[in-house]
Design an enzyme around this catalytic site. Structure first.
Site: not given
Ligand code: CTP
Length: 397
Positions: A302, A334, A207
């Site tokens: 994870p 979040k 990314n």
């Protein structure tokens, strides 16, 4: 530590009184000088009572010069803080003028200079003010803030003086000899940078994270006295001074590196852009372009941040959220679902800020508060974020 505080004429001058009290609580000796305009907002007697010393307001004052004269005062200081620093004071400093006591002392001292700007948001945004600040930064002056929010004049925007607690933290930081940063001895783990998920021995899914923000946060936390370990994905950045660095490549490796250390830390800041998915079965050999289409099956990685926050006695856990839409809604969700103490949210994919840019802005949320940190260079943004983390961490412990 000897602090010379210069107060100029803005409504935030009243907060400077609390600042003196807090500096005294941290065992600093404080001497206050004021511009003539500042005395219209707060009486010198207030500062005299709080600092325990007479306050000087004039450069050419025979009685005062008979005591500690202005050159002695300039030499006495370990740090000079101008709070509030008005647009006018900033302009006079940038021009190198010495037409009153605070500006004269600034020229006469060898001590580091800190400014806490406070002004109307339009005055803050004016190119003249911004150019003056750039010149001062170029001379090594530390500009603390300003914060963003509602202003005494009724406007909303950047220009509020930082809170006294934040100014004290910044002022007492970055001096390892003094051992008095607000995070002194706090064991801290920071993740930063991208991860690489191998597709085959030569290719990976990655990314656009440069790692700059995470590295800057690690540096800023260390400057506040924290003992920082940085778990870093692949970046082109040098290791920050005074920070222990552990290099990893994949999300799996980052997960293992964090879990191996997390029980021994007090503060965890997850700034890494961790891949949410990885190829289920990376090819052992280089994939050949045999077919017209290639389908790669991905499996979930994870969630390091969520796992850390869900531990039985978790460290003070701070997450980041990079969003392309509904920034605040997503960040709040979040914060709650991952049970974080704080989250720093930023836009990505917009014209300003985000990945691969040197500037960024953040909306920082915690369960009962929030703060906007406006667009600024990532190093400065990281310092402000680190101060805010320190403030919340100290308040919660
Ligand atoms: N994070 C993490 N481990 C992961 C994914 C994310 O530790 N496997 C951390 C990041 O370092 C960041 C935060 O989680 O602090 C938010 O990451 P982000 O990708 O914005 O959010 P996600 O929770 O992954 O949600 P989504 O991708 O659906 O927006």
């Amino acid at each position: 530590m000897n602090i010379l505080l210069g107060v100029s004429g803005g409504i935030a001058a009243y907060k400077a009184a609390d600042l003196v009290r807090r500096l005294r609580e941290r065992d600093c000796a404080v001497r206050v000088v004021m511009t003539a305009a500042a005395t219209a907002f707060v009486s010198p007697l207030t500062f005299q009572a709080l600092s325990g010393h007479p306050v000087r307001t004039a450069l050419l004052d025979p009685a005062a010069e008979a005591g500690m004269d202005h050159i002695e005062l300039a030499r006495w200081a370990d740090r000079v803080l101008l709070a509030p620093a008005t647009a006018d004071l900033i302009a006079r400093l940038a021009a190198g003028l010495a037409d009153d006591l605070p500006t004269t002392l600034v020229l006469a001292t060898a001590a580091p200079l800190y400014l806490a700007p406070a002004m109307n948001q339009q005055m803050w945004r004016h190119p003249a003010t911004q150019e003056n600040l750039e010149r001062l930064r170029g001379r090594g002056v530390q500009v603390l803030g300003p914060g963003v929010g509602s202003q005494a004049c009724g406007d909303h925007g950047p220009g509020r003086m930082l809170e006294p607690a934040e100014l004290v933290a910044a002022l007492l930081a970055a001096d390892p000899g003094l051992d008095s940063g607000p995070l002194t001895g706090v064991r801290t783990l920071v993740t930063a940078g991208p991860t690489r998920e191998p597709l085959d021995p030569v290719r990976y899914l990655g990314n656009r994270s440069s790692g700059r923000m995470g590295y800057a946060v690690a540096t800023a936390l260390a400057e506040l006295g924290a003992r920082v370990t940085l778990v870093s994905g692949p970046t082109a950045l040098p290791s920050p001074a005074g920070v222990a660095r552990v290099d990893v490549e994949t999300a799996g490796e980052m997960h293992a590196a964090v879990l191996a250390r997390v029980d021994a830390v007090d503060l965890f800041v997850a700034a890494a852009a961790v891949a949410d998915y990885r190829p289920a079965a990376p090819a052992p050999q280089k994939i050949k372009k045999a077919d017209a289409e290639l389908v790669v099956r991905l499996v979930r990685n994870p969630d390091i941040l969520a796992e850390v926050a869900a531990r039985p006695s978790p460290p003070f856990t701070v997450g980041f959220a990079a969003e392309t839409d509904r920034l605040e809604d997503h960040a709040l969700a979040k914060l709650r679902t991952k049970r974080l103490r704080m989250i720093a949210a930023n836009w990505v994919g917009a014209t300003e800020g985000g990945f691969e840019r040197s500037d960024n802005a953040l909306t920082v949320l915690w369960p009962d508060g929030r703060r906007e940190l406006p667009m600024m260079p990532k190093t400065q943004l990281a310092r402000e974020l680190a101060l805010l983390i320190a403030e919340r961490y100290v308040a919660s412990s």
